[in-house]
Design an enzyme around this catalytic site. Structure first.
Site, PDB file in Angstrom:
ATOM      1  N   LYS A   1       9.075 -14.431 -14.209  1.00  0.00           N
ATOM      2  CA  LYS A   1       8.566 -13.265 -13.505  1.00  0.00           C
ATOM      3  C   LYS A   1       7.185 -13.509 -12.914  1.00  0.00           C
ATOM      4  O   LYS A   1       6.918 -13.186 -11.752  1.00  0.00           O
ATOM      5  CB  LYS A   1       8.514 -12.057 -14.434  1.00  0.00           C
ATOM      6  CG  LYS A   1       8.030 -10.796 -13.734  1.00  0.00           C
ATOM      7  CD  LYS A   1       7.450  -9.802 -14.709  1.00  0.00           C
ATOM      8  CE  LYS A   1       6.631  -8.758 -13.976  1.00  0.00           C
ATOM      9  NZ  LYS A   1       5.923  -7.845 -14.875  1.00  0.00           N
TER      10      LYS A   1
ATOM     11  N   ASP B   1      11.215  -6.962 -13.269  1.00  0.00           N
ATOM     12  CA  ASP B   1      10.674  -6.285 -14.442  1.00  0.00           C
ATOM     13  C   ASP B   1      11.590  -5.105 -14.777  1.00  0.00           C
ATOM     14  O   ASP B   1      12.689  -4.984 -14.228  1.00  0.00           O
ATOM     15  CB  ASP B   1       9.234  -5.835 -14.198  1.00  0.00           C
ATOM     16  CG  ASP B   1       9.132  -4.756 -13.111  1.00  0.00           C
ATOM     17  OD1 ASP B   1      10.176  -4.398 -12.519  1.00  0.00           O
ATOM     18  OD2 ASP B   1       8.015  -4.290 -12.846  1.00  0.00           O
TER      19      ASP B   1
END
Length: 240
Positions: free
Chosen positions: A98, A117
């Protein structure tokens, strides 16, 4: 934390400054630290600033980047393909998929990078991949979600992701069309129900499971161990 970092390790901009500056303006007096300054930063001092466990990552990553080509290497990633960029970034301490995608999208011109997310995951399950309800975000699932966004939005999937992310924030909710709000509410309810059903199925399967059944409740036959007998006959382990 960033203001403290800049003030401690950054250089002062355009001195001298007036002593009666507001706190907001005063916090902008210092430039963001150079790569060399961050590589020399004191981990204990960074922890005192509030960086916590990130303090070690910050120092080690700055050192790794310096040793791996420095700013020229980072700038070169802007013209590399996304997979190369992600692999390079994830080789540094403390950087996962991420964070690598965030850096790629917001700093390295990788417009197809899609950071996943909880907000983006919710959007994907609700609107595009309901079959993922109840699943965990494993590395394989993470890549599947990113690929789904890229298949929908092409080379600018990262910026499409950012718009969809913003639309999930409470501060933007009152700006959305009423019809879209209702549609999303229905989709969210359906996704929640699908997730609940998935959990119930897993719980039921877990209760039914026994040493001779697999996770789907299918009976698994145990094979008897055997060996060659003295006259060529096969004896089972239970007969020995």
């Amino acid at each position: 934390m960033i203001s403290a970092l800049c003030e401690t390790y950054g250089s002062e901009l355009h001195p001298p400054w007036s002593a009666d500056l507001s706190p907001e303006v005063s916090s902008l007096r210092f430039a963001f630290p150079s790569l060399a300054a961050l590589a020399r930063a004191d981990e204990a001092k960074l922890r005192q600033m509030g960086f916590g466990y990130r303090a070690r990552f910050l120092v080690q990553t700055a050192q790794q980047v310096s040793q791996g080509g420095g700013e020229d290497m980072l700038l070169g990633l802007r013209t590399a393909d996304l997979q190369t960029v992600r692999a390079q970034l994830m080789s540094f301490t403390g950087i996962g998929a991420k964070v690598a995608d965030c850096i790629s999208l917001f700093s390295l011109d990788q417009t197809a990078a899609v950071p996943i997310d909880t907000h983006v995951w919710r959007v994907c399950v609700r609107d595009y991949m309901p079959e993922l309800a109840g699943r965990s975000i494993t590395p394989r699932i993470y890549d599947l979600v990113g690929d789904k966004f890229r298949s929908l939005f092409g080379e600018y999937a990262g910026w499409a992701h950012s718009v969809l992310f913003a639309a999930e924030l409470p501060s933007f909710r009152d700006r959305l069309p009423e019809a879209l709000v209702k549609q999303r509410a229905l989709a969210a309810a359906a996704a929640k129900e699908a997730e609940r059903t998935m959990r119930e199925k897993r719980a039921a399967a877990s209760k039914k499971r026994s040493p001779t059944t697999n996770e789907d409740g299918v009976t698994v036959k145990k094979e008897k161990r055997s060996r060659q007998g003295p006259k060529g006959g096969v004896k089972s382990a239970s007969d020995l």
